[in-house]
Scaffold this motif. Structure first.
Motif, PDB file in Angstrom:
ATOM      1  N   ASP A   1      36.346  67.889  31.737  1.00  0.00           N
ATOM      2  CA  ASP A   1      37.341  67.607  32.823  1.00  0.00           C
ATOM      3  C   ASP A   1      38.243  68.559  32.930  1.00  0.00           C
ATOM      4  OD1 ASP A   1      39.220  66.450  34.742  1.00  0.00           O
ATOM      5  OD2 ASP A   1      38.983  64.456  33.725  1.00  0.00           O
ATOM      6  N   LYS A   2      38.010  69.224  34.230  1.00  0.00           N
ATOM      7  CA  LYS A   2      39.243  70.492  34.352  1.00  0.00           C
ATOM      8  C   LYS A   2      40.486  69.847  34.675  1.00  0.00           C
ATOM      9  CE  LYS A   2      37.565  71.492  39.257  1.00  0.00           C
ATOM     10  NZ  LYS A   2      37.186  72.362  40.079  1.00  0.00           N
ATOM     11  N   ASN A   3      40.826  68.597  34.833  1.00  0.00           N
ATOM     12  CA  ASN A   3      41.879  68.043  35.123  1.00  0.00           C
ATOM     13  C   ASN A   3      42.385  67.159  33.785  1.00  0.00           C
ATOM     14  OD1 ASN A   3      42.649  68.571  38.138  1.00  0.00           O
ATOM     15  ND2 ASN A   3      40.448  67.825  38.268  1.00  0.00           N
ATOM     16  N   PHE A   4      42.215  67.766  32.696  1.00  0.00           N
ATOM     17  CA  PHE A   4      42.629  66.986  31.526  1.00  0.00           C
ATOM     18  C   PHE A   4      43.021  68.191  30.594  1.00  0.00           C
ATOM     19  CE2 PHE A   4      42.726  65.265  27.439  1.00  0.00           C
ATOM     20  CZ  PHE A   4      42.718  63.964  27.583  1.00  0.00           C
ATOM     21  N   SER A   5      44.343  68.148  30.207  1.00  0.00           N
ATOM     22  CA  SER A   5      44.780  69.109  29.438  1.00  0.00           C
ATOM     23  C   SER A   5      45.640  68.743  28.013  1.00  0.00           C
ATOM     24  CB  SER A   5      45.440  70.334  29.962  1.00  0.00           C
ATOM     25  OG  SER A   5      46.409  71.096  29.172  1.00  0.00           O
TER      26      SER A   5
ATOM     27  N   GLY B   1      54.902  60.002  42.003  1.00  0.00           N
ATOM     28  CA  GLY B   1      55.275  59.810  40.738  1.00  0.00           C
ATOM     29  C   GLY B   1      54.422  61.069  39.866  1.00  0.00           C
ATOM     30  N   ILE B   2      53.276  61.090  40.203  1.00  0.00           N
ATOM     31  CA  ILE B   2      52.372  62.215  39.648  1.00  0.00           C
ATOM     32  C   ILE B   2      52.854  63.454  39.921  1.00  0.00           C
ATOM     33  CG2 ILE B   2      50.033  63.014  39.741  1.00  0.00           C
ATOM     34  CD1 ILE B   2      49.116  59.904  40.298  1.00  0.00           C
ATOM     35  N   LEU B   3      53.172  63.635  41.042  1.00  0.00           N
ATOM     36  CA  LEU B   3      53.671  65.006  41.756  1.00  0.00           C
ATOM     37  C   LEU B   3      54.996  65.084  41.011  1.00  0.00           C
ATOM     38  CD1 LEU B   3      52.838  64.648  45.489  1.00  0.00           C
ATOM     39  CD2 LEU B   3      51.595  65.935  43.888  1.00  0.00           C
ATOM     40  N   GLN B   4      55.958  64.120  40.844  1.00  0.00           N
ATOM     41  CA  GLN B   4      57.305  64.481  40.095  1.00  0.00           C
ATOM     42  C   GLN B   4      56.811  65.093  38.601  1.00  0.00           C
ATOM     43  OE1 GLN B   4      58.079  63.053  36.981  1.00  0.00           O
ATOM     44  NE2 GLN B   4      60.380  62.956  37.280  1.00  0.00           N
ATOM     45  N   GLN B   5      55.700  64.602  38.056  1.00  0.00           N
ATOM     46  CA  GLN B   5      55.136  65.038  36.695  1.00  0.00           C
ATOM     47  C   GLN B   5      55.040  66.461  36.740  1.00  0.00           C
ATOM     48  OE1 GLN B   5      56.846  63.174  34.328  1.00  0.00           O
ATOM     49  NE2 GLN B   5      55.293  63.854  32.896  1.00  0.00           N
ATOM     50  N   TYR B   6      54.261  66.933  37.982  1.00  0.00           N
ATOM     51  CA  TYR B   6      53.911  68.200  37.932  1.00  0.00           C
ATOM     52  C   TYR B   6      55.233  69.194  38.191  1.00  0.00           C
ATOM     53  CZ  TYR B   6      49.076  67.005  38.923  1.00  0.00           C
ATOM     54  OH  TYR B   6      47.671  66.227  38.637  1.00  0.00           O
ATOM     55  N   ILE B   7      56.253  68.654  38.913  1.00  0.00           N
ATOM     56  CA  ILE B   7      57.452  69.518  39.283  1.00  0.00           C
ATOM     57  C   ILE B   7      58.296  69.493  38.092  1.00  0.00           C
ATOM     58  CG2 ILE B   7      59.729  69.142  40.506  1.00  0.00           C
ATOM     59  CD1 ILE B   7      58.142  67.886  42.648  1.00  0.00           C
TER      60      ILE B   7
ATOM     61  N   GLU C   1      49.379  73.006  40.872  1.00  0.00           N
ATOM     62  CA  GLU C   1      48.382  73.885  40.307  1.00  0.00           C
ATOM     63  C   GLU C   1      48.684  74.250  38.678  1.00  0.00           C
ATOM     64  OE1 GLU C   1      44.873  74.898  39.859  1.00  0.00           O
ATOM     65  OE2 GLU C   1      45.452  74.294  42.074  1.00  0.00           O
ATOM     66  N   TYR C   2      50.159  74.560  38.797  1.00  0.00           N
ATOM     67  CA  TYR C   2      50.683  74.914  37.298  1.00  0.00           C
ATOM     68  C   TYR C   2      50.241  73.851  36.280  1.00  0.00           C
ATOM     69  CZ  TYR C   2      54.217  76.199  33.655  1.00  0.00           C
ATOM     70  OH  TYR C   2      54.879  76.794  32.781  1.00  0.00           O
ATOM     71  N   GLY C   3      50.503  72.455  36.853  1.00  0.00           N
ATOM     72  CA  GLY C   3      50.719  71.308  36.049  1.00  0.00           C
ATOM     73  C   GLY C   3      49.113  70.625  36.025  1.00  0.00           C
ATOM     74  N   ARG C   4      48.285  71.265  36.802  1.00  0.00           N
ATOM     75  CA  ARG C   4      46.811  70.611  36.615  1.00  0.00           C
ATOM     76  C   ARG C   4      46.479  70.384  35.191  1.00  0.00           C
ATOM     77  NH1 ARG C   4      42.201  70.908  39.825  1.00  0.00           N
ATOM     78  NH2 ARG C   4      43.313  72.190  41.557  1.00  0.00           N
ATOM     79  N   GLY C   5      46.101  69.013  34.889  1.00  0.00           N
ATOM     80  CA  GLY C   5      45.418  68.708  33.497  1.00  0.00           C
ATOM     81  C   GLY C   5      46.671  67.751  32.961  1.00  0.00           C
ATOM     82  N   ILE C   6      47.877  67.553  33.740  1.00  0.00           N
ATOM     83  CA  ILE C   6      48.750  66.493  33.149  1.00  0.00           C
ATOM     84  C   ILE C   6      48.166  65.239  33.959  1.00  0.00           C
ATOM     85  CG2 ILE C   6      50.990  65.376  33.563  1.00  0.00           C
ATOM     86  CD1 ILE C   6      52.251  68.478  33.682  1.00  0.00           C
ATOM     87  N   ARG C   7      48.200  64.141  32.979  1.00  0.00           N
ATOM     88  CA  ARG C   7      47.908  62.700  33.840  1.00  0.00           C
ATOM     89  C   ARG C   7      48.962  61.870  33.360  1.00  0.00           C
ATOM     90  NH1 ARG C   7      42.630  63.605  34.459  1.00  0.00           N
ATOM     91  NH2 ARG C   7      41.887  61.464  34.755  1.00  0.00           N
ATOM     92  N   ILE C   8      49.089  60.744  34.269  1.00  0.00           N
ATOM     93  CA  ILE C   8      49.920  59.720  33.834  1.00  0.00           C
ATOM     94  C   ILE C   8      49.228  58.597  32.974  1.00  0.00           C
ATOM     95  CG2 ILE C   8      51.480  57.886  34.748  1.00  0.00           C
ATOM     96  CD1 ILE C   8      52.139  60.815  35.800  1.00  0.00           C
TER      97      ILE C   8
END
Length: 270
Positions: A6-10, A255-261, A91-98
């Motif tokens: 999963d490229k969206n899991f870090s 909220g998900i975008l908040q985490q990226y920010i 894009e920088y935060g790609r991989g973060i999940r709630i």
DNA sequence: CATCAGGCGAGAC
DNA sequence: GTCTCGCCTGAT
């Protein structure tokens, strides 16, 4: 052992995103996590993540915990292309999940988080767990401590809570634990409420203000329209969104975008 | 030594 | 409702 791609899991980003204080690197680039009373080790190579657990436990517990059914790819793709800052942050935060974390643990953790830094928040929680949490042994022989129950913390003396390094937050934890233990605030009902009702109920807890309530809504109740405003977010809002953040466009993904920010602001250039 | 970290409650107005 | 102030503790 369970392996996913999963490229969206870090693992490192989830660890550093500041929502989960009991996940940390251990030997050999691996990560360990204590959550939901369980112990889990995992490692990552590129997009491949290997979890040290059975398929059964993975399907029953961790799949939901790591929010593996949500389409983070689509959320990042849905960011306004004209919003250069948000495109970069996402894009920088790609991989973060709630994550779907334990409600009581998040209440205590985010009360501790106020006017505090992540390093010391982790230390406070570690000391709370070691002093008050049930001692257990994992399948691979690792000793760990579960998060202490409301009743346990309600019975703890203020002096002992101070000794965990909680400082002035000790009285918040103590009184909130009493409120939950005696049923003044029913944690079971919180999960069935909508965002506004849950937030209002959480605000009744001593030591829980607007920001902490939003963190609890987002990280335990999975109310992903919650948008916690802390010093980092306020700074970014003032600099990047003087006319206000476009909540109407992003709705429940706010909220998900908040985490990226948050993660972008916290870790870039560090 | 001062300032700051993912704020909050209490009191003044 | 909005504003200000004090607060544990450790890192810089």
């Amino acid at each position: 052992m369970v392996t996913i791609e999963d490229k969206n899991f870090s693992l490192p980003k989830i660890c550093d995103s500041g929502q989960c204080f009991r996940m940390e690197p251990c030997s050999g680039g691996r990560y360990r996590l204590v959550a939901l009373g369980r112990y889990l080790e995992a490692e990552q190579e590129g997009d491949r993540i290997t979890f040290d657990c059975t398929q059964e436990e993975f399907d029953l517990v961790w799949k939901d915990y790591f929010d593996l059914s949500t389409d983070y790819e689509g959320i990042i793709a849905g960011v306004d292309k004209d919003d250069a800052y948000l495109v970069t942050a996402a894009e920088y935060g790609r991989g973060i999940r709630i994550l779907n974390q334990d409600l009581w643990e998040m209440i205590v953790s985010f009360i501790i988080s106020q006017q505090n830094n992540i390093r010391r928040i982790r230390k406070c929680i570690r000391q709370l767990c070691e002093r008050y949490g049930e001692r257990r042994t994992s399948g691979n022989g690792t000793v760990y401590h579960d998060f202490p129950a409301p009743e346990t913390l309600a019975c703890a003396s203020l002096d002992d809570l101070y000794a965990c390094g909680l400082g002035y937050r000790s009285k918040y934890i103590s009184r909130t634990a009493h409120s939950v233990h005696c049923g003044e605030v029913d944690l079971g009902k919180l999960g069935r409420m909508d965002y506004d009702a849950a937030k209002k109920e959480l605000l009744r807890l001593y030591g829980v203000g607007v920001k902490v309530a939003d963190c609890i809504c987002l990280f335990a109740l999975h109310q992903t329209d919650a948008f916690p405003r802390d010093t980092h977010i306020n700074k970014v809002m003032a600099a990047q969104y003087p006319g206000g953040f476009p909540f109407e466009r992003y709705g429940k993904y706010s909220g998900i975008l908040q985490q990226y920010i948050f993660y972008y602001d916290l870790t870039e250039n560090k």
